[in-house]
Design an enzyme around this catalytic site. Structure first.
Site, PDB file in Angstrom:
ATOM      1  N   ASP A 159       0.818  -1.215   0.000  1.00 46.52           N
ATOM      2  CA  ASP A 159       0.000   0.000   0.000  1.00 46.52           C
ATOM      3  C   ASP A 159       0.854   1.269   0.000  1.00 46.52           C
ATOM      4  OD1 ASP A 159      -1.972  -1.844   0.343  1.00 46.52           O
ATOM      5  OD2 ASP A 159      -2.792  -0.998   2.201  1.00 46.52           O
TER       6      ASP A 159
ATOM      7  N   HIS B  63       3.785  -2.220   2.906  1.00 48.02           N
ATOM      8  CA  HIS B  63       3.803  -0.879   2.313  1.00 48.02           C
ATOM      9  C   HIS B  63       5.095  -0.715   1.526  1.00 48.02           C
ATOM     10  CE1 HIS B  63       0.965  -0.702   5.647  1.00 48.02           C
ATOM     11  NE2 HIS B  63       0.367   0.288   4.984  1.00 48.02           N
TER      12      HIS B  63
END
Ligand code: ZN
Length: 615
Positions: free
Chosen positions: A423, A565
């Site tokens: 992400d 991430h």
């Protein structure tokens, strides 16, 4: 006195008559005179026959040899004709076949043949039926026996011994076949060999054709095959048949296939069986002849993508690779598109897409359908990726089915799989490190990007697409969606999607809400499946490489979705351990959409998913 005189005259006349009668009778009974007359006839027969055939005077040697035999009826007239026809005197004349027929006719039956008969026998001789066949036929003619009676010679019977004379129609058919296949006439020995094999049913017509099939061009026009086919059927090939053959050849099958079709026809079989010859069968050996629809499709794709016909090797190897699942259709398309000739022909991206749709569906694409592909292509998305994408359309599978190829048999479902998700990117310095690992291991992942970052890192999106990774929607500006109105939620998704589409031409098909938080308003307005996770690496919290590694490797199960991430170096560091380890444990690293597809799950808009385990 008068009376006496008349009696004396009567007696005188009677005696004279008697004497004359006796004289006549006596003459007839003289044996030597009688023999001389017969000898003249035989001599005359020899002379007329020899001269008729050779236009030469009869040499005394011929009389010396044949006169006693014919006179004694040890040998027949037809034996004599044979000896002359095969003598140097006759052969050195080098008569044309029609003249030979006429000469033998005159010699044996004392008249010329009618036109049709002359034409028939001339054709026989032309196709290597021997003169002996003609001798055999004429020796049965009543005119011949009359002539022999007239010359007091033995007519005799005559039967030709060579296979080529057994059935002139078979010899003729063989000669035509030979010429059609080989472009030349057989010699007498070849005629005898094949006719004998035919007559003894040791060989079939197709055996003959196969024997010389190497001499038949494998990629001819229909016209080149016409002579062979007309021989096989013993009739003219019609123009509509020629068109049909030309169309088949155009589709990429070899001449073998066309001959095989003819061979399978009832007409071919019946014709040869009626001649007492085994028609035989024709085995197809080339891949391109075994699946015509697929061959036709692959031919078309070579033509559209390279501007030239596929070679025999390209067709055969292409078909065998596709059928053995060594390569997918779309991969093969990509290979062909990668060749210099194709790149030269289709240097323009629109031309490329037009050609691909033409190949697959026989028509140019709807501009709306390919708008995104063009955006992607113009920004650096690989053509092979676009082909993969096109192949995901159910219409593609349908179309392939019509071409005789079941694409579902291509699908290999991994045994164990896991979806890595990243992400808050893109962020090239980290994202590219992760992608390096994915690329090295042929692995896929899903990147949930923030819309307002996308334009700064377009190369990340393009590379993701080219690696077969998926771009997910992580809202426009990473806003907590639960605080927003329904329309604002929708706008967040739409804006991010537009940003992604502007770069790679793909729409986002999945979304992940910031922090994973959603409510009923969010669910009702995101318009995409909401992808959560079941393994949280907490990379953003601890920024600890080992923690990430342990969290994943200690907990991972088939069907997991893992949250990370791609903005922290520690995450990239962890991937250098995790990706090889997962692969070595037998996991296939897939995108979320692939995970759903392999698990047979249709993801629903507004529904949330923590893992996808199927079943
Ligand atoms: Zn986030």
């Amino acid at each position: 006195m008068g009376k006496k005189t008349s009696i004396g005259r009567l007696v005188y006349r009677g005696v004279a008559c008697l004497l004359a009668f006796l004289l006549l009778c006596g003459m007839c009974l003289i044996p030597s005179k009688n023999r001389v007359k017969e000898e003249d006839q035989v001599e005359a027969f020899i002379d007329r026959t020899f001269t008729a055939l050779t236009q030469n005077e009869t040499p005394t040697s011929v009389f010396a040899v044949w006169y006693p035999k014919l006179a004694a009826k040890e040998r027949s007239a037809v034996d004599f004709v044979e000896s002359v026809v095969y003598s140097p005197s006759f052969l050195e004349k080098r008569y044309p076949d029609s003249r030979i027929v006429e000469l033998i006719y005159v010699a044996m039956v004392d008249h010329l043949p009618d036109d049709a008969t002359e034409a028939k026998y001339t054709e026989y001789l032309d196709e290597k039926v021997s003169e002996r066949y003609l001798l055999q036929e004429l020796s049965k003619d009543p005119d011949y026996s009359d002539l022999c009676t007239r010359y007091d010679v033995l007519p005799g019977t005559f039967s030709a011994k060579e296979p080529r004379d057994q059935d002139p129609e078979v010899t003729l058919a063989l000669g035509r076949l030979y010429f059609a296949v080989r472009g030349m006439h057989p010699d007498s020995e070849e005629v005898n060999t094949w006719t004998e094999r035919f007559l003894k049913q040791e060989a079939s017509v197709m055996d003959f054709i196969e024997q010389y099939s190497a001499e038949i061009p494998k990629d001819p026009s229909g016209n080149e095959l016409a002579p062979i086919i007309s021989c096989m059927l013993e009739r003219e090939v019609t123009s509509s048949e020629l068109e049909e053959y030309a169309a088949l050849l155009e589709q990429g099958v070899s001449s073998d296939y066309v001959l095989h079709q003819v061979c399978e026809s009832g007409e071919f079989r019946e014709h040869w069986l009626s001649q007492g010859i085994e028609p035989g069968t024709f085995e197809l050996t080339q891949q391109r002849d075994l699946n015509v629809e697929l061959t036709s499709f692959i031919s078309r794709f070579y033509l559209c993508l390279t501007g030239r016909k596929a070679t025999e090797d390209e067709l055969n190897s292409g078909i065998s690779r596709v059928l053995s699942h060594e390569v997918k259709i779309q991969t093969m398309l990509a290979e062909v598109l990668d060749t210099p000739e194709s790149q030269a022909l289709l240097s323009d991206n629109s031309a490329f897409l037009d050609a691909v749709y033409e190949v697959l569906y026989g028509e140019k694409p709807d501009p709306a359908t390919v708008e995104g592909y063009l955006i992607g292509l113009n920004n650096g998305v690989l053509r092979s990726r676009i082909l993969e994408e096109i192949a995901k359309d159910p219409a593609f599978d349908e179309q392939m089915k019509a071409y005789g190829f079941d694409t579902s048999s291509e699908k290999v479902i991994p045994e164990k799989m896991v979806a890595l998700t990243f992400d808050d990117g893109p962020y090239t310095p980290v994202t590219f490190r992760i992608m390096d690992m994915l690329e090295a291991y042929g692995a896929h992942a899903t990147f949930f990007v923030i819309g307002n970052r996308v334009a700064n890192y377009p190369e990340c999106l393009i590379r993701a697409v080219n690696l077969g990774c998926e771009i997910g929607n992580h809202t426009w500006n990473h806003t907590k969606l639960t605080k927003l109105s329904g329309s604002a939620v929708a706008q967040q998704i739409a804006d991010c999607d537009q940003a992604v589409y502007n770069i790679c031409g793909f729409h986002t098909r999945l979304m992940r809400p910031m922090g994973g938080s959603f409510n009923s308003t969010v669910a009702a307005n995101v318009g995409l499946p909401m992808i959560m996770w079941c393994i949280d690496t907490n990379d953003w919290r601890y920024k600890d490489t080992n923690h990430i590694i342990t969290e994943i490797l200690d907990n991972v199960k088939d069907g997991d979705i893992i949250l990370m991430h791609d903005i922290y170096e520690c995450t990239a560091d962890a991937m250098e351990v995790v990706i090889p380890e997962l692969i070595s444990r037998g996991y296939t690293l897939v995108t979320v959409s692939e995970l759903a597809e392999y698990k047979g799950k249709e993801l629903q808009n507004g529904e949330s998913y923590r893992s996808i385990r199927g079943g």
